[in-house]
Write a protein that holds these residues in place. Structure first.
Motif, PDB file in Angstrom:
ATOM      1  N   PHE A 271      23.803   3.484  10.526  1.00 44.59           N
ATOM      2  CA  PHE A 271      23.193   4.781  10.227  1.00 44.59           C
ATOM      3  C   PHE A 271      23.401   5.199   8.777  1.00 44.59           C
ATOM      4  CE2 PHE A 271      23.737   9.392   9.812  1.00 44.59           C
ATOM      5  CZ  PHE A 271      22.476   9.819  10.170  1.00 44.59           C
ATOM      6  N   PHE A 272      24.628   4.997   8.261  1.00 46.42           N
ATOM      7  CA  PHE A 272      24.930   5.472   6.914  1.00 46.42           C
ATOM      8  C   PHE A 272      24.308   4.595   5.823  1.00 46.42           C
ATOM      9  CE2 PHE A 272      28.417   2.811   8.411  1.00 46.42           C
ATOM     10  CZ  PHE A 272      28.532   1.873   7.400  1.00 46.42           C
ATOM     11  N   GLU A 273      23.700   3.480   6.217  1.00 51.97           N
ATOM     12  CA  GLU A 273      23.009   2.617   5.254  1.00 51.97           C
ATOM     13  C   GLU A 273      21.492   2.742   5.354  1.00 51.97           C
ATOM     14  OE1 GLU A 273      24.245  -1.416   5.658  1.00 51.97           O
ATOM     15  OE2 GLU A 273      26.363  -1.003   5.316  1.00 51.97           O
ATOM     16  N   GLN A 274      21.024   3.469   6.352  1.00 51.85           N
ATOM     17  CA  GLN A 274      19.584   3.560   6.573  1.00 51.85           C
ATOM     18  C   GLN A 274      18.903   4.372   5.482  1.00 51.85           C
ATOM     19  OE1 GLN A 274      18.740   4.966  10.516  1.00 51.85           O
ATOM     20  NE2 GLN A 274      19.791   3.268  11.515  1.00 51.85           N
ATOM     21  N   LYS A 275      17.690   3.958   5.169  1.00 48.05           N
ATOM     22  CA  LYS A 275      16.882   4.628   4.152  1.00 48.05           C
ATOM     23  C   LYS A 275      15.492   4.879   4.717  1.00 48.05           C
ATOM     24  CE  LYS A 275      15.314   4.180  -0.653  1.00 48.05           C
ATOM     25  NZ  LYS A 275      15.332   3.332  -1.871  1.00 48.05           N
ATOM     26  N   VAL A 276      15.017   6.084   4.531  1.00 44.92           N
ATOM     27  CA  VAL A 276      13.696   6.438   5.038  1.00 44.92           C
ATOM     28  C   VAL A 276      12.631   5.814   4.136  1.00 44.92           C
ATOM     29  CG1 VAL A 276      12.105   8.328   5.536  1.00 44.92           C
ATOM     30  CG2 VAL A 276      14.550   8.597   6.007  1.00 44.92           C
ATOM     31  N   ARG A 277      11.736   5.044   4.742  1.00 43.37           N
ATOM     32  CA  ARG A 277      10.630   4.426   4.012  1.00 43.37           C
ATOM     33  C   ARG A 277       9.342   4.688   4.782  1.00 43.37           C
ATOM     34  NH1 ARG A 277      14.770   0.631   4.445  1.00 43.37           N
ATOM     35  NH2 ARG A 277      15.753   0.027   2.462  1.00 43.37           N
ATOM     36  N   THR A 278       8.260   4.869   4.079  1.00 41.98           N
ATOM     37  CA  THR A 278       6.981   5.109   4.743  1.00 41.98           C
ATOM     38  C   THR A 278       6.432   3.794   5.299  1.00 41.98           C
ATOM     39  OG1 THR A 278       5.663   4.745   2.739  1.00 41.98           O
ATOM     40  CG2 THR A 278       6.483   6.989   3.138  1.00 41.98           C
ATOM     41  N   LYS A 279       5.573   3.912   6.313  1.00 36.69           N
ATOM     42  CA  LYS A 279       4.938   2.717   6.881  1.00 36.69           C
ATOM     43  C   LYS A 279       4.122   1.984   5.828  1.00 36.69           C
ATOM     44  CE  LYS A 279       4.617   4.266  11.697  1.00 36.69           C
ATOM     45  NZ  LYS A 279       3.701   4.565  12.828  1.00 36.69           N
ATOM     46  N   GLU A 280       3.491   2.768   4.940  1.00 38.16           N
ATOM     47  CA  GLU A 280       2.665   2.170   3.897  1.00 38.16           C
ATOM     48  C   GLU A 280       3.528   1.353   2.935  1.00 38.16           C
ATOM     49  OE1 GLU A 280       0.645   5.407   5.800  1.00 38.16           O
ATOM     50  OE2 GLU A 280       2.577   5.390   4.762  1.00 38.16           O
ATOM     51  N   TYR A 281       4.702   1.891   2.597  1.00 40.51           N
ATOM     52  CA  TYR A 281       5.598   1.172   1.678  1.00 40.51           C
ATOM     53  C   TYR A 281       6.076  -0.139   2.304  1.00 40.51           C
ATOM     54  CZ  TYR A 281       9.785  -0.086  -0.922  1.00 40.51           C
ATOM     55  OH  TYR A 281      10.745  -0.791  -1.626  1.00 40.51           O
ATOM     56  N   ILE A 282       6.473  -0.074   3.573  1.00 43.39           N
ATOM     57  CA  ILE A 282       6.942  -1.276   4.269  1.00 43.39           C
ATOM     58  C   ILE A 282       5.820  -2.300   4.366  1.00 43.39           C
ATOM     59  CG2 ILE A 282       7.817  -2.178   6.467  1.00 43.39           C
ATOM     60  CD1 ILE A 282       9.176   0.565   6.881  1.00 43.39           C
ATOM     61  N   ARG A 283       4.644  -1.841   4.750  1.00 48.96           N
ATOM     62  CA  ARG A 283       3.482  -2.741   4.885  1.00 48.96           C
ATOM     63  C   ARG A 283       3.180  -3.435   3.561  1.00 48.96           C
ATOM     64  NH1 ARG A 283      -1.459   0.695   5.085  1.00 48.96           N
ATOM     65  NH2 ARG A 283      -0.969   0.680   2.859  1.00 48.96           N
ATOM     66  N   ASP A 284       3.141  -2.657   2.476  1.00 54.54           N
ATOM     67  CA  ASP A 284       2.794  -3.228   1.172  1.00 54.54           C
ATOM     68  C   ASP A 284       3.876  -4.177   0.660  1.00 54.54           C
ATOM     69  OD1 ASP A 284       0.487  -1.751   1.281  1.00 54.54           O
ATOM     70  OD2 ASP A 284       1.183  -0.187  -0.083  1.00 54.54           O
ATOM     71  N   THR A 285       5.145  -3.780   0.821  1.00 52.47           N
ATOM     72  CA  THR A 285       6.244  -4.604   0.319  1.00 52.47           C
ATOM     73  C   THR A 285       6.282  -5.953   1.023  1.00 52.47           C
ATOM     74  OG1 THR A 285       7.561  -2.633  -0.206  1.00 52.47           O
ATOM     75  CG2 THR A 285       8.741  -4.723  -0.030  1.00 52.47           C
ATOM     76  N   VAL A 286       6.206  -5.935   2.352  1.00 49.07           N
ATOM     77  CA  VAL A 286       6.214  -7.186   3.113  1.00 49.07           C
ATOM     78  C   VAL A 286       4.954  -7.993   2.779  1.00 49.07           C
ATOM     79  CG1 VAL A 286       6.165  -8.197   5.426  1.00 49.07           C
ATOM     80  CG2 VAL A 286       7.613  -6.217   4.960  1.00 49.07           C
ATOM     81  N   GLY A 287       3.847  -7.307   2.559  1.00 47.65           N
ATOM     82  CA  GLY A 287       2.605  -7.988   2.210  1.00 47.65           C
ATOM     83  C   GLY A 287       2.716  -8.745   0.893  1.00 47.65           C
ATOM     84  N   TYR A 288       3.381  -8.154  -0.092  1.00 42.89           N
ATOM     85  CA  TYR A 288       3.560  -8.832  -1.379  1.00 42.89           C
ATOM     86  C   TYR A 288       4.433 -10.080  -1.227  1.00 42.89           C
ATOM     87  CZ  TYR A 288       1.561  -4.739  -3.711  1.00 42.89           C
ATOM     88  OH  TYR A 288       0.724  -3.736  -4.120  1.00 42.89           O
ATOM     89  N   VAL A 289       5.486  -9.982  -0.394  1.00 41.99           N
ATOM     90  CA  VAL A 289       6.345 -11.151  -0.172  1.00 41.99           C
ATOM     91  C   VAL A 289       5.560 -12.243   0.557  1.00 41.99           C
ATOM     92  CG1 VAL A 289       8.476 -11.989   0.895  1.00 41.99           C
ATOM     93  CG2 VAL A 289       8.422  -9.713  -0.120  1.00 41.99           C
ATOM     94  N   CYS A 290       4.709 -11.830   1.479  1.00 42.52           N
ATOM     95  CA  CYS A 290       3.897 -12.800   2.230  1.00 42.52           C
ATOM     96  C   CYS A 290       2.894 -13.527   1.336  1.00 42.52           C
ATOM     97  CB  CYS A 290       3.174 -12.105   3.379  1.00 42.52           C
ATOM     98  SG  CYS A 290       4.250 -11.686   4.770  1.00 42.52           S
ATOM     99  N   LYS A 291       2.561 -12.931   0.191  1.00 45.09           N
ATOM    100  CA  LYS A 291       1.671 -13.610  -0.748  1.00 45.09           C
ATOM    101  C   LYS A 291       2.322 -14.878  -1.294  1.00 45.09           C
ATOM    102  CE  LYS A 291      -1.282  -9.842  -2.410  1.00 45.09           C
ATOM    103  NZ  LYS A 291      -1.707  -9.074  -3.607  1.00 45.09           N
ATOM    104  N   LEU A 292       3.642 -14.827  -1.515  1.00 44.84           N
ATOM    105  CA  LEU A 292       4.361 -16.030  -1.949  1.00 44.84           C
ATOM    106  C   LEU A 292       4.308 -17.084  -0.849  1.00 44.84           C
ATOM    107  CD1 LEU A 292       6.245 -17.662  -3.789  1.00 44.84           C
ATOM    108  CD2 LEU A 292       8.174 -16.404  -2.789  1.00 44.84           C
ATOM    109  N   LYS A 293       4.480 -16.644   0.395  1.00 39.08           N
ATOM    110  CA  LYS A 293       4.414 -17.550   1.541  1.00 39.08           C
ATOM    111  C   LYS A 293       3.028 -18.206   1.617  1.00 39.08           C
ATOM    112  CE  LYS A 293       4.708 -17.311   6.624  1.00 39.08           C
ATOM    113  NZ  LYS A 293       3.282 -17.270   6.959  1.00 39.08           N
ATOM    114  N   ALA A 294       1.979 -17.422   1.423  1.00 37.68           N
ATOM    115  CA  ALA A 294       0.613 -17.964   1.471  1.00 37.68           C
ATOM    116  C   ALA A 294       0.383 -18.975   0.343  1.00 37.68           C
ATOM    117  CB  ALA A 294      -0.393 -16.818   1.370  1.00 37.68           C
ATOM    118  N   TYR A 295       0.942 -18.678  -0.824  1.00 39.21           N
ATOM    119  CA  TYR A 295       0.800 -19.595  -1.965  1.00 39.21           C
ATOM    120  C   TYR A 295       1.471 -20.930  -1.653  1.00 39.21           C
ATOM    121  CZ  TYR A 295       1.960 -21.693  -6.494  1.00 39.21           C
ATOM    122  OH  TYR A 295       2.133 -22.576  -7.537  1.00 39.21           O
TER     123      TYR A 295
END
Length: 431
Positions: free
Chosen positions: A114-138
Motif C-alpha cells: 500500500f505504501f508503495e502504490q502510486k495512482v496512475r490513469t488507465k490512459e497512462y498505463i495503456r500508453d506506457t505498456v504500449g511503448y514497451v510493446c513496440k520494442l517487443k514488436a520490433y
C-alpha cells in the motif's frame, strides 16, 4: 477474436491487460477490444462485506483458473489464515513477454504494498505498456521469439538499433521521447524494484529537444478561426472515408475561455460558475482554476489543498462571462462550457483539440498551431505586459515558463514597444 476458454462461473472473468476491458461475453470483438490472446488474463472479482475484491489469476487454463479462484475465495473467508499466510517468493521471469506483463501489473498496483502504490490513469498505463510493446514488436519482426528470448539477451546494441529505426520513422520528437521514457521506466522497474542484475541499456539515453522555439497563436489567426466557427461545411472526411462533425454549439465559447484563461484545455473547460470570485463592489475580481497536472503528480491522494491558479481579470474574459450569463448562475456547481453535455471533460478536450485543427485549416492558416498554443499566447502576453507570469503560479518553476511557454519574438517586440535603447540620443553624436 480468439480468447481464453470461458464458461460462466461466479466471480470468473477474462480481462484484456492492454485496454482493461472484460471480454468474456463474446468471441467477437467486444467493446472495441481487438487485442490478441496473449494480452488476456483470467481475473477473479468477488463481493465481500459490501465491497469488491479482485485478483489477476496466474493460470492460463480454465480448470486451473477455477481452482485458483476458489483458493482466493477461501482466503477471503478465512481472514486469519489469509493474514498469516507466508509471503510468496518474488518470482523473476526472464522472458521479455513475461517481464512486460509483470511491469503492467506493477503499474496497476497488483501485489504492490500500500505504501508503495502510486495512482496512475488507465490512459497512462495503456500508453506506457504500449511503448514497451513496440520494442517487443520490433524484436519479433527481426526474428526474435520474445516468449523465449530472455531479458538478458536484449543488450545495448539491439536497443540502439531499435531507436535508430524509431527516430527515422517517428513523425514527431515527442513520440520518440515518450518511447525513451517508457523503456527507461521499464528497465528501472526491473533493476531497482525487482532486483534484476541487468545493465540498463537506456541509462545514458538522452531526450531530444521538443520545442526549442515555442510558437503561439497570433491575434489575427485567432480571429480568423473564431469567425470560421459555423455549422456549415463542418464535416471532416478522413482518408479511410470516416466522417466527423467538428462543430459543437459550445465550441466558440470553449476556444475563447481557453484563450482568455491561459489554462490547459481540460482545466479551462472544467471551470464552473462557482469559481468566479467577485470583489467588494460585486465586480469580477478573478476566476479560480485548478492545476490538474500538479494535482496528479503531487496530490493524487487528495491529502492536501488543491493548487489554485488565480486567472486574472481581462475585459475579454468579462465579456465572455457576460455572454455565459454568469450573474444568473453565480455560485452554481455548473460548468461554464457545455454544462448539460453527457461527455467527460477529457473527451470534450480531445474533441475540441481536433475541431481547432479542422477550423484552422478551414480558415487557411498554414502555421502548425494547435489549441494548446493559446496557453503560450496568454502567458507571453501576461509577461510582456506585467512581468508577473511567474507569480501567478501557472507553472511550477520560472525555468519551465521561460523555456517552453514564452514566445521570444513577442518578448523582443514588447521590448521595442517600451522604447528600449542602449544609449541616450546625445551619446550617439560621440560615436
Amino acid at each position: 477474436m480468439k480468447i481464453l476458454k470461458y464458461k460462466k462461473f461466479t466471480g470468473l472473468h477474462i480481462v484484456c491487460k492492454k485496454c482493461n476491458k472484460l471480454i468474456e461475453v463474446s468471441q467477437e470483438v467486444y467493446k472495441g477490444c481487438s487485442h490478441p490472446i496473449d494480452k488476456q488474463k483470467y481475473k477473479a472479482i468477488l463481493k465481500q462485506n459490501g465491497g469488491r475484491k479482485t485478483r489477476d489469476l496466474k493460470a492460463l487454463e480454465y480448470d486451473a483458473a477455477i481452482k485458483e479462484l476458489l483458493e482466493f475465495k477461501h482466503e477471503l473467508s478465512n481472514p486469519i489464515q489469509f493474514v498469516s499466510k507466508p509471503p510468496k517468493a518474488d518470482l523473476k521471469p526472464e522472458s521479455l513477454k513475461d517481464c512486460i506483463m509483470m511491469f503492467s501489473d506493477w503499474l496497476e498496483n497488483v501485489d504492490v504494498p500500500f505504501f508503495e502504490q502510486k495512482v496512475r490513469t488507465k490512459e497512462y498505463i495503456r500508453d506506457t505498456v504500449g511503448y514497451v510493446c513496440k520494442l517487443k514488436a520490433y524484436l519479433e519482426k527481426n526474428g526474435y521469439k520474445t516468449d523465449k528470448a530472455t531479458i538478458y539477451q536484449i543488450d545495448k546494441s539491439i536497443v540502439n538499433k531499435y531507436f535508430e529505426e524509431l527516430y527515422k520513422k517517428s513523425k514527431s520528437i515527442a513520440t520518440y521521447n515518450h518511447n525513451i521514457r517508457a523503456l527507461k521506466g521499464f528497465y528501472k522497474f526491473l533493476i531497482v524494484t525487482k532486483g534484476y542484475e541487468l545493465i540498463n541499456p537506456l541509462q545514458y539515453a538522452k531526450l531530444k529537444n521538443e520545442a526549442p522555439n515555442p510558437i503561439n497563436v497570433v491575434d489575427n489567426d485567432f480571429y480568423k478561426i473564431i469567425n470560421c466557427l459555423t455549422e456549415e461545411n463542418a464535416i471532416q472526411i478522413y482518408k479511410n472515408g470516416v466522417k466527423k462533425n467538428r462543430y459543437r454549439p459550445y465550441i466558440k465559447e470553449a476556444f475563447e475561455l481557453i484563450a482568455y484563461s491561459g489554462m490547459r484545455i481540460t482545466e479551462a473547460i472544467s471551470i464552473k460558475y462557482s469559481d468566479i470570485v467577485l470583489n467588494e463592489s460585486g465586480e469580477i475580481d478573478f476566476v479560480m482554476g485548478i492545476d490538474n497536472k500538479y494535482e496528479k503528480a503531487h496530490n493524487f491522494d487528495k491529502s492536501k489543498p488543491q493548487k489554485i491558479v488565480p486567472i486574472p481579470y481581462s475585459p475579454e474574459l468579462e465579456d465572455l462571462l457576460n455572454r455565459l450569463d454568469y450573474k444568473n448562475h453565480l455560485g452554481e456547481d455548473r460548468y461554464l462550457i457545455g454544462p448539460d453535455e453527457n461527455i467527460s471533460r477529457e473527451s470534450m478536450a480531445k474533441q475540441l483539440s481536433h475541431s481547432f485543427g479542422f477550423y484552422r485549416n478551414k480558415a487557411g492558416i498554414t502555421s502548425p498551431i494547435g489549441l494548446k498554443h493559446l496557453r503560450k499566447s496568454f502567458l507571453t502576453k501576461i509577461e510582456t505586459q506585467t512581468g508577473l507570469v511567474e507569480s501567478l503560479g501557472y507553472q511550477k518553476t520560472k525555468s519551465v515558463i521561460q523555456n517552453h511557454y514564452l514566445v521570444k519574438s513577442e518578448i523582443a517586440r514588447a521590448v521595442k514597444g517600451k522604447g528600449f535603447r542602449l544609449f541616450k540620443a546625445d551619446d550617439l553624436n560621440k560615436i
